[in-house]
Structure formats: C-alpha cells, structure tokens
Design a protein around this motif. Structure first.
Motif, PDB file in Angstrom:
ATOM      1  N   CYS A 111     -32.505  16.260 -35.840  1.00 48.92           N
ATOM      2  CA  CYS A 111     -33.586  16.973 -35.162  1.00 48.92           C
ATOM      3  C   CYS A 111     -33.113  17.510 -33.810  1.00 48.92           C
ATOM      4  CB  CYS A 111     -34.788  16.042 -34.983  1.00 48.92           C
ATOM      5  SG  CYS A 111     -36.182  16.774 -34.106  1.00 48.92           S
ATOM      6  N   THR A 112     -32.438  16.665 -33.038  1.00 51.59           N
ATOM      7  CA  THR A 112     -31.936  17.068 -31.720  1.00 51.59           C
ATOM      8  C   THR A 112     -30.914  18.190 -31.830  1.00 51.59           C
ATOM      9  OG1 THR A 112     -32.273  14.806 -30.917  1.00 51.59           O
ATOM     10  CG2 THR A 112     -30.835  16.225 -29.619  1.00 51.59           C
ATOM     11  N   ALA A 113     -30.010  18.076 -32.816  1.00 51.45           N
ATOM     12  CA  ALA A 113     -28.950  19.077 -32.978  1.00 51.45           C
ATOM     13  C   ALA A 113     -29.511  20.436 -33.380  1.00 51.45           C
ATOM     14  CB  ALA A 113     -27.945  18.596 -34.019  1.00 51.45           C
ATOM     15  N   LEU A 114     -30.480  20.449 -34.284  1.00 51.75           N
ATOM     16  CA  LEU A 114     -31.065  21.718 -34.728  1.00 51.75           C
ATOM     17  C   LEU A 114     -31.801  22.414 -33.591  1.00 51.75           C
ATOM     18  CD1 LEU A 114     -32.456  20.735 -38.255  1.00 51.75           C
ATOM     19  CD2 LEU A 114     -30.430  22.099 -37.746  1.00 51.75           C
ATOM     20  N   ILE A 115     -32.495  21.620 -32.769  1.00 52.17           N
ATOM     21  CA  ILE A 115     -33.207  22.203 -31.631  1.00 52.17           C
ATOM     22  C   ILE A 115     -32.217  22.745 -30.603  1.00 52.17           C
ATOM     23  CG2 ILE A 115     -34.707  21.674 -29.662  1.00 52.17           C
ATOM     24  CD1 ILE A 115     -36.107  19.619 -31.452  1.00 52.17           C
ATOM     25  N   ALA A 116     -31.184  21.961 -30.289  1.00 47.38           N
ATOM     26  CA  ALA A 116     -30.200  22.366 -29.283  1.00 47.38           C
ATOM     27  C   ALA A 116     -29.460  23.632 -29.703  1.00 47.38           C
ATOM     28  CB  ALA A 116     -29.213  21.235 -29.031  1.00 47.38           C
ATOM     29  N   ALA A 117     -29.200  23.767 -31.013  1.00 46.33           N
ATOM     30  CA  ALA A 117     -28.469  24.939 -31.518  1.00 46.33           C
ATOM     31  C   ALA A 117     -29.402  26.089 -31.875  1.00 46.33           C
ATOM     32  CB  ALA A 117     -27.644  24.544 -32.740  1.00 46.33           C
ATOM     33  N   ASN A 118     -30.711  25.893 -31.660  1.00 47.02           N
ATOM     34  CA  ASN A 118     -31.710  26.928 -31.960  1.00 47.02           C
ATOM     35  C   ASN A 118     -31.650  27.360 -33.426  1.00 47.02           C
ATOM     36  OD1 ASN A 118     -33.875  28.530 -31.173  1.00 47.02           O
ATOM     37  ND2 ASN A 118     -32.580  30.288 -30.704  1.00 47.02           N
TER      38      ASN A 118
END
Length: 350
Positions: free
Chosen positions: A52-59
């Motif tokens: 979840c964090t990675a997908l948000i950070a990478a948009n």
C-alpha cells in the motif's frame, strides 16, 4: 445426599488419572500448524502494508492489482497473497496515512515552523487547498512536508483560515500556536485577509507574500505593456509549430536552438523569450526573409512587425530591464533547500 455426591466423586477420580492429564495437555498446547498460520498471517499483513505504501509513494493506481498479469507476477516473486483494491482502502490506507503523519511529527517535533498555503484547481474545476510545513532555520535547510490537502467548496478568507487551523491540528492535536511563526501565501486578496484572521489564533505569526510570485506579477505587467513585442513573439512561436522544414532552415541560418517558448503559467518564461529575441533580432529577421508570407498568416504578420520601429524600441527597453536577472533567479528563490540567507543574497545580487 450420597446419590448426589457419587457422580462428582467419579469425575474427580477421572480428572486425577494420567490419561486425562495427557489429553488435556495436548489440547491446550499450540499446534505447529497454528503457529505457522499465525506467522504467515503477520507476514502477509506486513506485506500488504508495504505494498500500500509503495503504490502510493510511486503514484501507481491501485486498480493495477486487478490486472491478471501483474497480479500473477507479484504472487510468483513475492510468494504472498495479493490483496485487491478494496482491501487496501478498507484496512491499510488509513494506517499508511497515520504512519506518514507520525513521521512528520517526529521530524518537526516542537520546533518553530513556517507554513505555506496555496489553492489551485484540478482538471475537473474543483478547488483544492494545500498546506506545506517546515521548521524555521536561518543556517541550515530542513525538509518540507505536505501536511494537508483538501477540497474546498468555495475559496475565500474564511475557508482558507479554517483549512489552516484544521491542518495545524493534524500536527499538534493539543495545540502549539506559539510555534507557528511565519505564513507564506500569494498576493490574492482573500489570502491577505486570511492572514489577518489567522493572527488572532497564532499571536507570533508574521504573514508575508511570495517573492517569486511578486516578481512574476511584475513580469506579467511588462508583457502586457509591450504589445508589439508580445504579438511578434506569439507569431514567431506559431511559425515553427509542426513545421520541420522551417525549423531546419532556422537552425541552418542561426545554428541555435529555437527561441524559448513563453508559457503564461510558467513564471518568467516570457521575459526569457523576449531577451532571446533582443539578442538575436538580426538572425531572426534573416530567417523570416527566407520564408514565404503566403504559406501562413503568422509569417506575414511577423515580417510586417519586424519592420515596425516600435518593435525594436520595445526590445531595447526589455533588454535593459533589471528584472530579467531577477526572473532567472526565480527558480533558485523557490527551490528546495534554499536558506533565508541564500535567498537574501539572490535578491541583493539582482
């Protein structure tokens, strides 16, 4: 009485036997499969949180998880059960948000801060307010954080003031009003009034308007004041749009890149373009003379304008404007990591 106590006596005797104690011990002991399952659940939960964090950070949009190829790829190389979009929204999005806010709190701590608030519109025409926060330091730069982003039903001094107060409460739920020392906004009338409103809640607050924004307003005033130069720059820009043969001829004669394109929403770009034309007027005139005015209205108008004495006078005036150097420093003034002392030096140097 004897009949009632008899069954209890046999139960007590059975509980005391070795067979009963052995079976009871096996039932209470955790099985290896239960332990393994618990470990697997914890591992998968951590994976979902990190995903979840990675997908948000990478948009990256969450709907990629429903793509079969991508989903199988993740399963193959992670060995984890891949959650769907609704699971991330329901169980992990808020946790990720709270973790990010906690990191901001740990970075800001109890330091003095400055805040910057601005409003923009998205492609659907909705008003969106953003608040950036950063610790105040004269000698060393610190990281700035986007603390809050919120859609506003309407934009005025009341909604902006409320948005700022709500955002500060995110960082300091119990209040820390004396630590907010500086508010940075643009020069819009409602922002000026919002700054006055906020001084009631933050007694140490000083409201200043953005220097780079102020310089851009002056540059815009210059652009609208020199009508002939503005028309000429616009015409020449149109001449080379989707015209590779004209571009090739231009480069053969001037041996330079095309003139900078003025973009109204990009600060200082018009003055940068005007400076280029002032420096290369003779070469651009030579290029225009090789083009057929019957091919495009823009060519015809540009050739007429370049013979206008007022055009040359305007470019001479623009060339002498000290603001040209200030606009070149605009990016440095607003750049990440610029200290108060460095910005002051840029201003004085201009």
């Amino acid at each position: 009485m004897h009949a009632l106590n008899s069954p209890l006596k046999y139960i007590a005797l059975h509980i005391a036997t070795a067979l009963h104690r052995s079976k009871a011990s096996n039932e209470n002991a955790p099985t290896s499969s239960n332990t393994s399952s618990s470990f697997s659940d914890n591992s998968n939960d951590e994976f979902k949180m990190d995903l979840c964090t990675a997908l948000i950070a990478a948009n990256i949009p969450w709907n990629v998880l429903s793509n079969g190829t991508f989903n199988n790829f993740l399963k193959k190389y992670t060995g984890q059960q891949i959650p769907d979009e609704s699971t991330l929204k329901k169980n992990y999005l808020d946790k990720t948000y709270q973790q990010s806010i906690q990191k901001i709190r740990e970075s800001i701590k109890d330091e003095n801060v400055w805040i910057s608030v601005d409003e923009t519109t998205d492609k659907q025409g909705r008003y969106v307010a953003n608040l950036i926060i950063r610790t105040l330091s004269e000698k060393e730069s610190s990281s700035s954080f986007l603390l809050s982003c919120k859609q506003l039903e309407e934009v005025n001094n009341a909604t902006v003031s409320r948005f700022v107060n709500d955002s500060i409460r995110i960082l300091w739920p119990h209040g820390n009003e004396l630590k907010v020392l500086l508010l940075l906004t643009d020069t819009a009338a409602y922002m000026i009034k919002a700054g006055k409103n906020l001084k009631v809640f933050y007694p140490n607050l000083i409201h200043i308007t953005c220097l780079a924004h102020g310089l851009n307003l002056i540059a815009e005033k210059v652009r609208t004041s020199f009508h002939v130069a503005n028309s000429f720059i616009s015409c020449v820009k149109k001449i080379f749009i989707k015209a590779p043969l004209r571009v090739r001829r231009y480069k053969q004669i001037l041996n330079k890149e095309l003139p900078p394109e003025p973009i109204i929403t990009r600060w200082g770009t018009w003055l940068k373009a005007a400076s280029f034309y002032a420096d290369n007027m003779e070469g651009i005139k030579e290029v225009l003379e090789t083009l057929n005015p019957e091919d495009a209205e823009s060519i015809k108008l540009a050739r007429e304008l370049i013979e206008n004495p007022q055009l040359h006078q305007e470019f001479i005036c623009i060339y002498k404007i000290p603001l040209r150097e200030s606009c070149r420093n605009n990016n440095s003034i607003g750049s990440e990591g610029a200290t108060i002392r460095n910005v002051n030096g840029l201003i004085q140097g201009s």
